[in-house]
Design an enzyme around this catalytic site. Structure first.
Site, short mmCIF file in Angstrom:
data_model
loop_
_atom_site.label_atom_id
_atom_site.label_comp_id
_atom_site.label_asym_id
_atom_site.label_seq_id
_atom_site.Cartn_x
_atom_site.Cartn_y
_atom_site.Cartn_z
N TYR A 60 41.32 39.19 44.13
CA TYR A 60 39.86 39.14 44.00
C TYR A 60 39.17 39.79 45.18
CZ TYR A 60 39.99 35.99 39.90
OH TYR A 60 40.16 35.44 38.64
N PHE A 68 30.20 32.28 45.14
CA PHE A 68 31.10 31.38 44.40
C PHE A 68 32.56 31.56 44.79
CE2 PHE A 68 30.41 35.14 41.67
CZ PHE A 68 31.73 35.56 41.46
N ARG A 96 40.42 43.03 27.28
CA ARG A 96 39.09 42.61 27.72
C ARG A 96 38.25 42.16 26.52
NH1 ARG A 96 37.90 41.68 33.09
NH2 ARG A 96 35.77 42.42 32.77
N THR A 102 32.70 37.29 30.68
CA THR A 102 33.06 36.48 31.87
C THR A 102 32.46 35.08 31.79
OG1 THR A 102 33.12 38.48 33.22
CG2 THR A 102 32.90 36.38 34.40
N ARG A 113 37.81 33.30 25.52
CA ARG A 113 36.84 32.47 26.25
C ARG A 113 35.84 31.82 25.29
NH1 ARG A 113 36.17 36.87 31.12
NH2 ARG A 113 37.78 36.02 32.52
N ASN A 123 37.03 29.56 33.03
CA ASN A 123 37.02 30.48 31.89
C ASN A 123 38.41 30.93 31.39
OD1 ASN A 123 37.54 32.26 33.92
ND2 ASN A 123 35.76 33.56 33.58
N GLU A 137 46.93 45.31 40.23
CA GLU A 137 47.10 43.87 40.06
C GLU A 137 48.54 43.51 39.68
OE1 GLU A 137 42.49 42.79 38.80
OE2 GLU A 137 44.07 42.57 37.30
#
Ligand code: IDP
Length: 161
Positions: A60, A68, A96, A102, A113, A123, A137
């Site tokens: 991240y 947050f 996605r 999100t 989600r 989520n 990633e």
């Protein structure tokens, strides 16, 4: 069985999917896997692990300045998660779309989600947002030898000739 490596490169796109700690606690791992399997994607790596801060800081890195972020870290380290690599045509964009917005509260019904979650802070899943990010990633979460090279026998029935 087909010789591995016979698939054209466009069928070899890969993405990282995380089944986040809330989903593991809520016994949703199977539901998430099922959706990717049914769509026709091929599972090439999977493990259950407890993520640590170092890994999440890399994963991240774009969000580290967000207000947050501390809450996100504590969420993502609150219990084990399942990391997976899925492969197939257009898998990054398709994943996605399957995952949805999100913000779970706005995610469309029919998305993971939208069907399984209520709030942006819980989520359920992660999916890489571009082919380039996915490569990066996958490298954060998996050793090269944890990715299994195999040819699925249903390819002609999944993609056509
Ligand atoms: P994405 O997971 O849909 O790609 P990103 O904007 O990259 O969305 O955010 C990463 C993760 O950070 C989200 O999936 C969610 O878990 C968390 N997150 C994003 N925005 C907020 C927020 O406003 N409050 C709490 N958590 C958030």
């Amino acid at each position: 069985p087909r010789r591995y490596g016979s698939a054209p490169p466009e069928l070899r796109e890969q993405t990282l999917v995380l089944v986040k700690p809330d989903a593991v606690q809520r016994r949703l791992v199977g539901d998430v896997i099922r959706r990717f399997e049914r769509r026709g994607f091929k599972l090439v790596a999977m493990k259950l692990l407890q993520a640590d801060r170092g890994l999440l800081d890399k994963h991240y890195q774009q969000l580290r300045q967000k207000p947050f972020y501390p809450a996100l870290l504590s969420y993502m380290t609150s219990g084990p998660l399942v990391a997976m690599v899925w492969e197939g045509y257009n898998v990054v964009r398709s994943s996605r779309a399957m995952v949805g917005d999100t913000n779970s509260a706005q995610a469309a019904a029919g998305t993971i989600r939208g069907d399984f979650s209520m709030h942006v802070s819980r989520n359920v899943v992660h999916a890489s947002d571009s082919v380039e990010t996915a490569l990066q990633e996958i490298g954060f979460w998996f050793q090269r030898d944890e990715l299994v090279a195999w040819e699925s026998s249903d390819r002609d029935y999944t993609y056509g000739p």
